[in-house]
Scaffold this motif. Structure first.
Motif, PDB file in Angstrom:
ATOM      1  N   ALA A 189       0.843  -1.211   0.000  1.00 47.25           N
ATOM      2  CA  ALA A 189       0.000   0.000   0.000  1.00 47.25           C
ATOM      3  C   ALA A 189       0.872   1.253   0.000  1.00 47.25           C
ATOM      4  N   LEU A 190       1.965   1.181   0.761  1.00 42.83           N
ATOM      5  CA  LEU A 190       2.894   2.313   0.808  1.00 42.83           C
ATOM      6  C   LEU A 190       3.413   2.628  -0.590  1.00 42.83           C
ATOM      7  N   ARG A 191       3.798   1.588  -1.299  1.00 41.49           N
ATOM      8  CA  ARG A 191       4.338   1.782  -2.652  1.00 41.49           C
ATOM      9  C   ARG A 191       3.253   2.201  -3.640  1.00 41.49           C
ATOM     10  N   LEU A 192       2.007   1.919  -3.301  1.00 42.15           N
ATOM     11  CA  LEU A 192       0.901   2.328  -4.183  1.00 42.15           C
ATOM     12  C   LEU A 192       0.327   3.677  -3.767  1.00 42.15           C
ATOM     13  N   GLY A 193       0.963   4.314  -2.788  1.00 41.45           N
ATOM     14  CA  GLY A 193       0.605   5.694  -2.442  1.00 41.45           C
ATOM     15  C   GLY A 193      -0.442   5.862  -1.367  1.00 41.45           C
ATOM     16  N   VAL A 194      -0.822   4.757  -0.688  1.00 42.72           N
ATOM     17  CA  VAL A 194      -1.855   4.867   0.349  1.00 42.72           C
ATOM     18  C   VAL A 194      -1.399   4.200   1.648  1.00 42.72           C
ATOM     19  N   GLY A 195      -0.116   4.276   1.917  1.00 41.84           N
ATOM     20  CA  GLY A 195       0.421   3.624   3.112  1.00 41.84           C
ATOM     21  C   GLY A 195      -0.248   4.100   4.392  1.00 41.84           C
ATOM     22  N   ASP A 196      -0.658   5.375   4.438  1.00 40.11           N
ATOM     23  CA  ASP A 196      -1.256   5.899   5.663  1.00 40.11           C
ATOM     24  C   ASP A 196      -2.534   5.155   6.046  1.00 40.11           C
ATOM     25  N   LYS A 197      -3.203   4.577   5.080  1.00 42.12           N
ATOM     26  CA  LYS A 197      -4.467   3.872   5.387  1.00 42.12           C
ATOM     27  C   LYS A 197      -4.222   2.439   5.868  1.00 42.12           C
ATOM     28  N   PHE A 198      -2.968   2.013   5.845  1.00 43.89           N
ATOM     29  CA  PHE A 198      -2.649   0.628   6.225  1.00 43.89           C
ATOM     30  C   PHE A 198      -1.578   0.562   7.310  1.00 43.89           C
ATOM     31  N   ALA A 199      -1.351   1.692   7.959  1.00 44.05           N
ATOM     32  CA  ALA A 199      -0.287   1.761   8.967  1.00 44.05           C
ATOM     33  C   ALA A 199      -0.859   1.395  10.336  1.00 44.05           C
ATOM     34  N   PHE A 200      -0.751   0.127  10.698  1.00 49.30           N
ATOM     35  CA  PHE A 200      -1.254  -0.352  11.987  1.00 49.30           C
ATOM     36  C   PHE A 200      -0.097  -0.848  12.831  1.00 49.30           C
ATOM     37  N   ARG A 201      -0.191  -0.624  14.133  1.00 53.68           N
ATOM     38  CA  ARG A 201       0.881  -1.037  15.043  1.00 53.68           C
ATOM     39  C   ARG A 201       0.878  -2.542  15.285  1.00 53.68           C
ATOM     40  N   SER A 202      -0.308  -3.154  15.206  1.00 49.51           N
ATOM     41  CA  SER A 202      -0.444  -4.557  15.609  1.00 49.51           C
ATOM     42  C   SER A 202      -1.761  -5.100  15.045  1.00 49.51           C
ATOM     43  N   ALA A 203      -1.933  -6.417  15.187  1.00 51.65           N
ATOM     44  CA  ALA A 203      -3.201  -7.022  14.774  1.00 51.65           C
ATOM     45  C   ALA A 203      -4.356  -6.428  15.587  1.00 51.65           C
ATOM     46  N   GLU A 204      -4.107  -6.174  16.854  1.00 52.51           N
ATOM     47  CA  GLU A 204      -5.165  -5.619  17.703  1.00 52.51           C
ATOM     48  C   GLU A 204      -5.577  -4.228  17.208  1.00 52.51           C
ATOM     49  N   HIS A 205      -4.610  -3.503  16.702  1.00 52.64           N
ATOM     50  CA  HIS A 205      -4.898  -2.177  16.157  1.00 52.64           C
ATOM     51  C   HIS A 205      -5.785  -2.304  14.907  1.00 52.64           C
ATOM     52  N   VAL A 206      -5.513  -3.323  14.083  1.00 57.09           N
ATOM     53  CA  VAL A 206      -6.393  -3.579  12.924  1.00 57.09           C
ATOM     54  C   VAL A 206      -7.785  -3.951  13.422  1.00 57.09           C
ATOM     55  N   PHE A 207      -7.829  -4.781  14.465  1.00 57.58           N
ATOM     56  CA  PHE A 207      -9.123  -5.217  15.002  1.00 57.58           C
ATOM     57  C   PHE A 207      -9.946  -4.009  15.480  1.00 57.58           C
ATOM     58  N   ASP A 208      -9.277  -3.029  16.046  1.00 59.24           N
ATOM     59  CA  ASP A 208      -9.994  -1.825  16.499  1.00 59.24           C
ATOM     60  C   ASP A 208     -10.697  -1.141  15.329  1.00 59.24           C
ATOM     61  N   GLU A 209     -10.016  -1.105  14.168  1.00 60.55           N
ATOM     62  CA  GLU A 209     -10.678  -0.492  13.007  1.00 60.55           C
ATOM     63  C   GLU A 209     -11.800  -1.387  12.487  1.00 60.55           C
ATOM     64  N   LEU A 210     -11.549  -2.702  12.493  1.00 57.67           N
ATOM     65  CA  LEU A 210     -12.587  -3.654  12.070  1.00 57.67           C
ATOM     66  C   LEU A 210     -13.859  -3.467  12.914  1.00 57.67           C
ATOM     67  N   LYS A 211     -13.671  -3.257  14.219  1.00 57.95           N
ATOM     68  CA  LYS A 211     -14.830  -3.040  15.104  1.00 57.95           C
ATOM     69  C   LYS A 211     -15.640  -1.830  14.648  1.00 57.95           C
ATOM     70  N   ARG A 212     -14.920  -0.761  14.329  1.00 64.82           N
ATOM     71  CA  ARG A 212     -15.636   0.453  13.896  1.00 64.82           C
ATOM     72  C   ARG A 212     -16.315   0.235  12.543  1.00 64.82           C
ATOM     73  N   ALA A 213     -15.663  -0.532  11.673  1.00 62.95           N
ATOM     74  CA  ALA A 213     -16.243  -0.760  10.342  1.00 62.95           C
ATOM     75  C   ALA A 213     -17.469  -1.667  10.401  1.00 62.95           C
ATOM     76  N   THR A 214     -17.597  -2.461  11.467  1.00 64.83           N
ATOM     77  CA  THR A 214     -18.752  -3.365  11.561  1.00 64.83           C
ATOM     78  C   THR A 214     -19.828  -2.838  12.522  1.00 64.83           C
ATOM     79  N   ALA A 215     -19.583  -1.701  13.151  1.00 67.25           N
ATOM     80  CA  ALA A 215     -20.568  -1.176  14.112  1.00 67.25           C
ATOM     81  C   ALA A 215     -21.908  -0.924  13.414  1.00 67.25           C
ATOM     82  N   GLY A 216     -22.941  -1.520  13.942  1.00 71.52           N
ATOM     83  CA  GLY A 216     -24.278  -1.353  13.365  1.00 71.52           C
ATOM     84  C   GLY A 216     -24.560  -2.289  12.209  1.00 71.52           C
ATOM     85  N   ALA A 217     -23.566  -3.087  11.815  1.00 72.29           N
ATOM     86  CA  ALA A 217     -23.757  -4.030  10.698  1.00 72.29           C
ATOM     87  C   ALA A 217     -24.344  -5.338  11.223  1.00 72.29           C
ATOM     88  N   PRO A 218     -24.797  -6.230  10.319  1.00 70.47           N
ATOM     89  CA  PRO A 218     -25.325  -7.520  10.805  1.00 70.47           C
ATOM     90  C   PRO A 218     -24.313  -8.288  11.648  1.00 70.47           C
TER      91      PRO A 218
END
Ligand code: SF4
Length: 696
Positions: free
Chosen positions: A487-516
Motif C-alpha cells: 500500500a505504501l508503494r501504491l501511495g496509500v500507506g497511511d491507510k494501512f499503517a497499523f501497530r499490531s493485529a489488535e490495532h487492525v481489530f480496532d478499526e474492524l470493530k468500527r467498520a462493523t458497528a451497526g452491521a449484521p
C-alpha cells in the motif's frame, strides 16, 4: 501427551472447530509441544491427528524464509524484500494504468485471521481500487450462507453453541462426515446419544459418521433437496407441522407448501433411493422430539442447487417449529479455520466488512467513512471466485493470492490451470510453496499461525484469539505488514499503517458497528475474559449472542422466510456416455488442498495418495479390485486413481478426496457449473465413466 509447562492457550491452525490447544513455549530450536485444552468448551481437550501434529509446520525444513522471484530461465531466485515488493507494486500499478483497476485480481482465504481478511478486502478496494476480490470460501460455505441470509436475514453457521447438540433429542446430519472432518465433534453426538438422543445421517457414503447413526439415509447424489421436500410432505400429511409457530414467526409457508405437496413419498423414494419407511421414521423423530436439529455440511451445499437445497432443510425445520428453540434448529458446520470470520469482513466480491453489501449506498458510506475515503471511489461488486479464475489472463491480468491454493481447490482445473499459468503477474503469499506457486512470478514468505496474534471466528460464531507462541524465523513477514508495504508503494500507506493485529481489530470493530455481523463490542481483553465472544456484540456491556433467533429473525419484520424450492437436475447428470456419479470429500489426515498437511510426515505417510472408492458390484463389472489403477474420465479430464473396493458407497457412485494436485487432482474431473445465487461450484457431483483399469 503430557501437558506442557509454560502453556499458552491458543487454537489449532486448521478447521472451523478451532480446537483449543495448549502449547509449550518455543524455547528456541525445539518445536513447541502441544496438547488439547481441556477448558475450551468446544473440544474439551480433544484434538484430531491434524491438531496433534500441527507443531510440525513450525520449523519445517521446507519453510520459505526469503522472498523469491523468477530468474531469466524461470527458476526461483532469492530476492530482498524491497526488490520483491517494488516489483509487485510496479506491476500492479502498470496493469491498473494500462488495463484498468479491475484487471488486478485478489484471492483471499478462509484461513486468514479476521484482521487479515479485513485488511485484504480494504487493500483490494482502497489500494488497488479493484472490484475483483473473492476467496476460497466461495468454494466452501457460500451456499449455506446464501440460504441462511434468505431465510433468516443473516448467516451465522451455527446460530447456537455446539454444546446444544448434547441436549438435542434428534440430530439429522446431512452431507457431513464429522468423524473424519471434525473428529472432536463426535463427542457431542456421543453425549447426545448417551442422553437417549438419536442421530440420523444422510449421505451417499456409509461414512464413519454414518456407521454411528441410528438411522442412515443413503441418498442419491444431488437429491438432498427432494429428500428434504419429501420429509416436509410427510410432516404436512401427518399433521405434525407446528401451525402456531408457522403463523407467529414465519412468512411464505403457503407457497412452499404448494410446491412440497408434489413430493409424494413414492416420487421421493424414486429420486433419492431412500425408502418411504425411512422417510417417515426420520421426520417423525424430528417432529415429535421436544428438541431436534438439522446440521448440514458441504455434501448438501456444494451443488448448483446448493442454496435451494439448504433452504429446503430450513423450510423443514421452520415448519416443525424448531428454529430458535432450545437445543434445536438449523445450522451448518463451517469448514475452514476462519470460514465464518473470513466471510464476514469484506474479502467477498459482493460484501464489505460486517456483512455490509457493496451495492448498498448506506453500507458503502458507513465503511468509507471508517476508511477515510469517498464512498463513490469504492468499486462495485466483482466476480465470484470461479468466475474470477475463469477470466485470468483475459480481462484480469494479475492475481494476488493470500493463503489459498487455487491450483488444487478450484473446480474444472483443466480449464483454470492454463489461465493461471498465462497471467502477467501471479503473486503468492504463503509459508510454503504449493501447486499455485508453481505458476507464480513472486513468492512472498509470511508468518505462520503460531507466530503472530490475531482473531478467528469459529463455526459457532465465537470470536477467539490466536496467540503468538513460536518465534518466526528471520525473513518472513506478517501478511498485515506485506499489505502495508505494498500500500505504501501504491501511495496509500497511511491507510494501512497499523501497530499490531489488535490495532487492525480496532478499526474492524468500527467498520462493523451497526452491521449484521457487529463486532463493535468485542475486544481482545473481552475474548480473554469470556473464552471467546459470540457476535453480534454491540457494546462493551454486551456479553455477545450465543443463541440467535430466540425472539426474532434478522429480517426487518423479525420473521423467517420459507422459500418454495424445487428439485432440479444437476449441471450434469449421469448419461449413457458418462453413467456414474463422481463426488469428492476429505480424509481425516488432510486439510483442504493439503498444502500444509501433505508436508507433515505423519499425515502424509498415513494417506500418501487419494484412493477411489468403488462399490463391489461396480468393481466386479469393470474387473477392479482394491489396488487396481482405475482411470476415471469426465467431460473435462481423466485422472488415474488407486481403487479401494468398499460396500460403503452406492453402486452408482465413485468417491475420491480432493487434497492432491497435479495428475492426482480430483478437481480435474469436477465442473465449473455454479449455483445461481451463491456462485458455488458443483464439487459434489460430476458425471464420469471408468475409462480404463490396470492391475495394481
Ligand atoms: Fe480440531 Fe479441526 Fe484442528 Fe482437528 S483440525 S484438531 S478438529 S480444529
Amino acid at each position: 501427551m503430557s501437558q506442557p509447562e509454560l502453556a499458552v492457550r491458543t487454537h489449532c491452525p486448521y478447521c472451523a472447530f478451532q480446537c483449543g490447544i495448549l502449547m509449550g513455549e518455543d524455547l528456541g530450536g525445539d518445536r513447541p509441544r502441544i496438547s488439547g485444552d481441556p477448558h475450551f468448551p468446544v473440544n474439551n481437550g480433544q484434538l484430531c491427528v491434524k491438531g496433534w501434529s500441527s507443531a510440525a509446520l513450525l520449523g519445517h525444513p521446507q519453510r520459505v524464509t526469503v522472498p523469491q522471484l523468477r530468474d531469466g530461465r524461470g527458476r526461483w531466485r532469492p530476492a530482498e524484500w524491497d526488490e520483491a515488493l517494488d516489483f509487485v507494486a510496479a506491476k500492479l500499478a502498470s496493469i491498473r494504468e494500462r488495463c484498468g483497476a479491475d484487471a488486478n485480481g485478489v484471492f483471499g482465504s478462509g484461513a486468514l485471521t479476521n484482521e487479515k481478511a479485513y485488511l485484504l478486502g480494504k487493500f483490494a478496494r482502497v489500494a488497488l481500487g479493484t472490484a475483483n476480490i473473492d476467496y476460497n470460501g466461495r468454494f466452501c460455505m457460500a451456499s449455506a450462507a446464501g440460504a441462511q441470509n434468505r431465510a433468516f436475514g443473516i448467516d451465522r453457521g451455527l446460530p447456537f453453541p455446539v454444546a446444544d447438540v448434547e441436549r438435542a433429542e434428534v440430530v439429522l446430519l446431512v452431507g457431513a462426515n464429522t468423524a473424519d472432518t471434525l473428529p472432536p465433534m463426535m463427542q457431542w453426538f456421543d453425549r447426545q446419544r448417551a442422553n437417549g438422543g438419536r442421530l440420523v445421517v444422510a449421505d451417499p457414503r456409509r461414512t464413519p459418521t454414518a456407521r454411528r447413526a441410528d438411522l442412515f439415509l443413503q441418498v442419491t447424489p444431488g437429491t438432498d433437496l427432494a429428500l428434504a421436500n419429501g420429509l416436509l410432505y410427510i410432516a404436512i400429511e401427518e399433521h405434525i407441522v407446528d401451525g402456531r409457530y408457522i403463523a407467529d414467526r414465519t412468512n411464505g409457508f403457503a407457497a412452499a407448501r404448494a410446491v412440497v405437496l408434489q413430493y409424494h413419498p413414492a416420487r421421493v423414494e424414486r429420486l433419492t433411493g431412500v425408502s418411504e419407511s425411512q422417510l417417515r421414521q426420520a421426520v417423525r423423530w424430528l417432529a415429535t422430539a421436544r428438541s431436534s436439529m438439522v446440521l448440514t455440511g458441504r455434501g448438501t451445499e456444494q451443488h448448483s442447487k446448493g442454496v435451494d437445497s439448504v433452504h429446503a432443510w430450513i423450510n423443514l425445520m421452520l415448519a416443525l417449529g424448531k428454529v430458535g428453540k432450545p437445543h434445536s434448529g438449523f445450522g451448518t458446520l463451517t469448514g475452514q479455520g476462519n470460514g465464518q470470520g473470513g466471510r464476514e469482513h469484506g474479502q467477498k466480491a459482493d460484501q464489505l466488512p460486517g456483512y455490509r453489501l457493496i451495492e448498498v449506498d448506506a453500507h458503502r458510506e458507513a465503511v468509507a467513512s471508517v476508511w477515510g475515503v469517498d464512498a463513490a471511489s469504492l468499486p462495485r461488486k466483482g466476480k465470484s471466485a470461479y468466475e474470477l479464475l475463469d477470466v485470468l489472463s483475459g480481462e484480469v491480468k494479475s492475481l494476488f493470492v493470500m493463503g489459498s491454493n487455487v491450483a488444487v481447490a478450484a473446480p474444472n482445473l483443466a480449464r483454470i490451470l492454463p489461465k493461471l499459468q498465462a497471467l502477467e503477474l501471479l503473486v503468492v503469499c504463503d509459508a510454503f510453496h504449493n501447486e499455485t506457486s508453481e505458476h507464480a512470478h513472486v513468492f512472498l514468505p509470511v508468518y505462520q499461525w503460531a507466530e503472530e496474534e490475531g482473531t478467528l471466528t469459529n463455526l459457532e460464531g465465537r470470536v477467539i484469539r490466536r496467540r503468538t507462541v513460536a518465534r518466526p524465523p528471520t525473513g518472513p513477514r506478517s501478511d498485515l505488514r506485506v499489505l502495508y508495504d505494498l500500500a505504501l508503494r501504491l501511495g496509500v500507506g497511511d491507510k494501512f499503517a497499523f501497530r499490531s493485529a489488535e490495532h487492525v481489530f480496532d478499526e474492524l470493530k468500527r467498520a462493523t458497528a451497526g452491521a449484521p455481523a457487529d463486532y463493535s463490542g468485542i475486544s481482545y481483553a473481552k475474548i480473554e475474559r469470556q473464552d471467546g465472544v459470540f457476535w453480534p456484540c454491540r457494546s462493551e456491556d454486551d456479553p455477545g449472542t450465543p443463541r440467535m433467533f430466540t425472539e426474532r429473525f434478522h429480517h426487518p419484520d423479525g420473521r423467517a422466510n420459507f422459500f418454495a424450492v424445487e428439485h432440479r437436475e444437476a449441471g450434469e447428470e449421469p448419461s449413457a456416455e458418462f453413467p456414474l456419479f463422481f463426488t469428492t470429500g476429505r480424509y481425516k489426515e488432510h486439510y483442504n488442498s493439503g498444502a500444509q498437511t501433505r508436508g507433515v510426515g505423519k499425515l502424509a505417510n498415513a494417506q500418501l495418495l487419494p484412493r477411489l472408492e468403488i462399490h463391489p458390484r461396480l468393481a466386479r463389472r469393470h474387473r477392479v479390485s482394491t489396488g487396481s489403477r482405475v482411470t476415471v474420465e469426465s467431460r473435462r479430464a481423466k485422472v488415474e486413481f488407486v481403487a479401494e473396493v468398499t460396500a460403503d458407497i452406492r453402486p452408482d457412485t465413485l468417491f475420491a478426496p480432493f487434497h492432491w494436485g497435479g495428475r492426482q487432482a480430483a478437481n480435474l474431473l469436477t465442473s465449473g457449473v455454479l449455483d445461481p445465487t451463491s456462485r458455488m461450484p458443483e464439487f459434489k457431483l460430476a458425471a464420469v465413466r471408468i475409462a480404463s483399469v490396470r492391475d495394481g
